[in-house]
Design an enzyme around this catalytic site. Structure first.
Site, PDB file in Angstrom:
ATOM      1  N   LEU A  25      58.377 -16.872  58.668  1.00 13.94           N
ATOM      2  CA  LEU A  25      58.588 -18.140  57.971  1.00 13.94           C
ATOM      3  C   LEU A  25      59.157 -19.229  58.886  1.00 13.94           C
ATOM      4  CD1 LEU A  25      60.219 -17.038  54.592  1.00 13.94           C
ATOM      5  CD2 LEU A  25      57.826 -17.139  55.191  1.00 13.94           C
ATOM      6  N   ASN A  45      55.827 -22.522  59.261  1.00 16.43           N
ATOM      7  CA  ASN A  45      57.252 -22.675  59.000  1.00 16.43           C
ATOM      8  C   ASN A  45      57.472 -23.042  57.537  1.00 16.43           C
ATOM      9  OD1 ASN A  45      59.976 -23.082  59.294  1.00 16.43           O
ATOM     10  ND2 ASN A  45      59.766 -25.091  60.243  1.00 16.43           N
ATOM     11  N   CYS A  46      58.359 -22.291  56.884  1.00 16.42           N
ATOM     12  CA  CYS A  46      58.599 -22.567  55.459  1.00 16.42           C
ATOM     13  C   CYS A  46      60.035 -22.948  55.141  1.00 16.42           C
ATOM     14  CB  CYS A  46      58.269 -21.335  54.626  1.00 16.42           C
ATOM     15  SG  CYS A  46      56.564 -20.876  54.722  1.00 16.42           S
ATOM     16  N   VAL A  47      60.885 -22.923  56.090  1.00 14.84           N
ATOM     17  CA  VAL A  47      62.313 -23.138  55.853  1.00 14.84           C
ATOM     18  C   VAL A  47      62.827 -24.212  56.804  1.00 14.84           C
ATOM     19  CG1 VAL A  47      64.478 -21.880  55.520  1.00 14.84           C
ATOM     20  CG2 VAL A  47      62.341 -20.626  55.706  1.00 14.84           C
TER      21      VAL A  47
END
Lengths: 150, 349, 427
Positions: free
Chosen positions: C210, C242-244
């Protein structure tokens, strides 16, 4: 709790290295302890907080170990995830490594000014936090294992 | 609709009593606006009016902090105002400190919204920026024409309970609280414009001032103390009796260089303290307590140190601007170097 | 490299029996687009929804936002190494469906985050409230491995965006812009010798699950700092894994529309000589950070830069890389401006960054991500609100009974972007 004794004293009073990995991991993440326990020395703070992990790292830094990974890895915030894993050198230097000390102190400052973390509501979410933390520390393995000595 | 009631605090100069020579007058309350209060009245329009003005000597306030604060608080309480404003103090250090102090007290003790204004380098700004809202002004009264409207506008927002925007939007000195706002241009454009200024050597303002850790790299240690020349420098305000150079008790505008050739000991007849930030009794009784001339002279005689430098350099640290301190330090350092001084004992209070 | 970009403005999206763009309207027939998505065994279900600016719609949890583009001429295809082959992109002709995006939504981990409100207070904080969004909502099978599913969802989004981009191939653009980046030799031409040589240092998130970015399909964790052309980035050479956190992660859309690149190109040859773009990473391993930042300053020296803008991605750990890159450039006499965001606490009083140096004296900020905002209840939710309470920036009770959400800006996709995409700032 220490998983895997690092060394022992021989009858002759010498230090004999048992574990051969050049790095150790300080962590409160049971998934990390399990996944990497064979590969390296793990200082597993089973019921420790993220602050406990960083303070343990700080103590090691004061004993001349070097920090090998960013103490505040990942964008999941200290007030969100309870898990922290930091890679530290097994060998010691001749003096305190200033960079390691600065990193640890900055990390403690960020944790110090973080608001209170909420209780994780579901075990699956807790597992997700563990998974991400494991992935972050694992991301350092190719780099650390590529070189011979630390 | 009735107007908001405002009480205004100003010093002896803006209160038209006199200059430095009248800085000792105690606080007195007058009806209505005085001096800059007239400009405020115009800017407040129908929304607010100054019902009383408190005029107070800068020295009296700074040298009698507790009494002065109590006195002025009582005067303010009598008026039951909706708002309290002080200054603007521009770069006058003691005035700025007084404004900050009294605003902080009114806010805390009486729960009344407060506002003051001063130059960003005024020592009062550093001391009070996180406690009291301070509008950023020019460094002299020439900036009155812009300071008053800015202060009046923000003051009205405060008293009406309206949302206070970011420091750069409202014109106050950053108070240590980060506030978001929507700028006119997007970040990348702002970055490019900032870079072009930086490249051209033009002044620019960073959107986030890095916290300064103000580290001073230490010089190498003295290897042989018995051969070293030691000098005394102090912000403790020790001066020859009578304070011949008239170093101020706070916000010092100068430092003094005093010869101590042949002096073994400082006594209450020969030396005193000019420092206004603490009870002077013990320092006046024996100034060696602030600068250890007696002990160093003894060491010199015993051969523990090579020599006690013939001059000591003194100023008052109380409310003195960082910029001024740096200036004095640079000049003193040059003198020390010219005399081949090896090390300094630096004392403060 | 020279790239001619043709922008086709999309004014609306609707469902229909076929897939096409007609008079600025995207007509979507979901079935053929969903087929390749559902081929992945990890994806249990997927469907499309449409969100128009101004509608009372909340999209959450958002994974990525991607702009549909297609390479009409020149080598390679969009998202090289991911959807297309690895062939070099950045030249020829590319078409863009401007004014819309493919938004991937659905859980990957339990604390998945990201909200896009199409109206109300929340809409002011995200650029994506102004786009016509085709939302691809996906659900994983039971018992999946997170990193495998993340890859599946990522690919699904990119493929969908590429497929929709394909619809623009034959269209006549509403606006055409030619972007050109010089070679190093060309950058030294006489005409530009009095202009300051300016570079762009783009830091890419690269820490693990992530937290990854891909360059021509290469995991940025395993890269050494290198050069890339602005036009390659426009063709999707860099994509986000990228998720965060939602507020400061760079979506693929951000990469495709990099604002620093566009602003620098706009004044290239006039106010500055935009010499080149250096990409570098933000690894967890400290020696990697030292090596990467050293490499960045080495590249900057090779390019004979006078100045550079540095952008970062993320919180905490990357602040260290940011300061390393900044100080190493400054110590070489290269003037820098850095773009970051802040985590100054809900009261705005905490130390904003996890690292600092006085050499970083020129900072642009995307704002304090901890600032609390109350998002009003909206009529429709695309995705699910199940995660809002555990969403980063949310807290127990974040989701109030009336459907409003009290949470930090951290929760809103793109709100404190560190490429300088938004107008929001802080003082």
């Amino acid at each position: 709790m220490i998983i895997g004794e690092l060394w022992r004293l021989t009858p002759g009073g010498e230090q004999e290295t048992l574990h051969t990995s050049k790095f150790q991991i300080v962590t409160n993440n049971p998934m990390v302890a399990e996944a990497l326990g064979e590969r390296c020395h793990i200082v597993f703070l089973e019921h420790g907080s993220d602050r406990d992990v960083i303070e343990t790292v700080r103590d090691l830094v004061h004993r001349h170990h070097r920090v090998l990974t960013a103490p505040l890895a990942g964008s999941v915030k200290p007030w969100e995830t309870p898990y922290r894993s930091v890679m530290v050198s097994v060998s010691k230097g001749t003096a305190i490594d200033a960079t390691s000390l600065e990193l640890v102190e900055f990390a403690l400052m960020v944790i110090g000014q973080s608001r209170e973390r909420l209780e994780t509501t579901k075990p699956s979410i807790d597992r997700d936090f563990q998974t991400v933390d494991l992935s972050l520390i694992e991301s350092a393995l190719p780099s650390v294992e590529a070189i011979g000595r630390i | 609709m009735s107007k908001f009631k405002v009480v205004h605090y100003i010093n002896q100069f803006f209160g038209q009593v006199g200059g430095e020579e009248m800085a000792h007058i105690p606080a007195e309350k007058r009806k209505g606006p005085v001096g800059p209060g007239l400009a405020f009245t115009k800017n407040f329009g129908d929304d607010a009016e100054i019902v009383a003005t408190i005029v107070c000597g800068d020295s009296w306030f700074n040298e009698n902090l507790e009494l002065a604060t109590e006195t002025v608080l009582a005067m303010v309480k009598e008026e039951s105002p909706d708002l309290f404003i002080a200054g603007p103090a521009f770069n006058a250090g003691r005035y700025g400190v007084a404004c900050g102090t009294i605003c902080d007290a009114v806010q805390t003790e009486l729960g009344i919204p407060v506002l003051t204004g001063m130059y960003v380098e005024n020592p009062g700004a550093d001391m009070f920026r996180t406690k009291v809202l301070i509008v950023s002004t020019a460094d002299s009264a020439a900036g009155m024409r812009r300071a008053v409207p800015a202060m009046a506008k923000l003051a009205l927002k405060l008293v009406k309970g309206e949302r206070i925007g970011a420091s750069v939007e409202e014109g106050y000195i950053p108070d240590g609280v980060r506030r978001n706002f929507f700028d006119k241009k997007r970040g990348s454009t702002r970055a490019l414009e900032m870079l072009l200024k930086k490249i051209a050597g033009e002044p620019f303002e960073t959107e986030y001032p890095m916290p300064t850790f103000d580290r001073v790299p230490p010089m190498p240690a003295i290897t042989d103390m018995t051969k070293a020349t030691i000098a005394i420098v102090t912000s403790g305000g020790i001066v020859p009796k009578g304070n011949p150079d008239r170093i101020e008790s706070s916000s010092a505008s100068k430092y003094g260089s005093y010869n101590i050739e042949g002096v073994d000991d400082l006594t209450s007849e020969t030396y005193e303290t000019a420092h206004g930030g603490h009870d002077p009794v013990y320092a006046n009784e024996d100034a060696d307590r602030v600068i250890p001339v007696d002990v160093l002279r003894q060491y010199e005689k015993e051969g523990k140190i090579g020599k006690l430098h013939d001059w000591f350099y003194s100023t008052v640290g109380n409310g003195t601007a960082v910029a001024s301190s740096k200036k004095y330090a640079a000049e003193i350092a040059e003198k020390l170097i010219s005399y081949d001084v090896d090390a300094v004992v630096l004392t403060s209070t | 490299m020279k790239l001619e970009v043709g922008y086709i403005d999309i004014k609306g999206i609707r469902f229909g029996d076929y897939n096409a763009v007609e008079d600025g309207i995207l007509i979507v027939n979901p079935e053929p687009l969903l087929e390749p998505v559902l081929e992945d065994p990890l994806i249990k279900s997927a469907h499309f929804e449409i969100a128009t600016p101004g509608e009372s719609i909340r999209i959450t949890p958002v994974k990525d936002v991607i702009e549909p583009r297609v390479k009409v001429e020149g080598g390679g295809g969009v998202f090289p190494g991911m959807v297309s082959k690895v062939d070099t992109v950045g030249s020829g002709k590319t078409h863009v469906l401007r004014g819309m995006a493919v938004v991937t939504a659905g859980p990957i981990v339990g604390f998945q985050e990201g909200i896009i409100d199409m109206t109300g207070v929340g809409a002011d904080y995200t650029p994506f409230s102004k786009l016509h969004n085709l939302v691809l909502v996906m659900e994983p099978v039971e018992d999946f491995k997170q990193h495998e599913y993340e890859a599946a969802a990522r690919l699904a989004g990119l493929r969908t965006a590429a497929a929709i981009g394909e619809l623009a191939r034959e269209l006549v653009p509403d606006e055409t812009v030619v972007y050109e980046t010089p070679t190093i030799a060309e950058s030294f031409k006489e005409e530009w010798k009095d202009l300051p040589r300016v570079g762009y240092v783009m830091m890419l998130q690269s820490q693990g699950l992530l937290h990854d970015t891909y360059v021509y399909g290469v995991d940025a964790k395993r890269t050494l700092s290198t050069l890339i052309s602005a036009t390659e980035v426009m063709d999707g050479a860099i994509v986000s894994g990228n998720c965060v956190s939602a507020c400061d992660k760079n979506t693929t859309y951000h990469h495709q529309n990099n604002p620093v690149i566009h602003d620098l190109l706009a004044v290239h040859g006039k106010k500055i000589n935009f010499v080149g773009t250096i990409i570098t990473n933000e690894n967890v391993y400290l020696d990697d950070k030292i090596r990467s930042s050293d490499w960045t300053s080495k590249m900057a020296r090779y390019l004979s830069l006078d100045a550079a803008i540095i952008t970062q991605e993320g919180f905490g750990n990357p602040d260290t890389d940011l300061i390393m890159n900044c100080t190493k450039l400054e110590k070489q006499g290269i003037k820098t401006v850095i773009i970051t965001d802040e985590y100054a606490g809900q009261d705005g009083k905490s130390q904003s960054l996890a690292d600092a140096d006085e050499l970083a004296n020129a900072v642009v900020t995307g704002g304090n991500a901890n600032e609390v905002v109350v998002l009003p209840p909206l009529d429709r939710v695309i995705g699910t609100l199940d995660y809002v309470d555990t969403v980063a920036g949310g807290h127990a009770g974040s989701l109030r009974p009336d459907g409003s959400i009290e949470a930090e800006l951290q929760i809103i996709t793109g709100s404190t972007n560190e490429m300088g995409f938004n107008r929001m700032s802080a003082r």
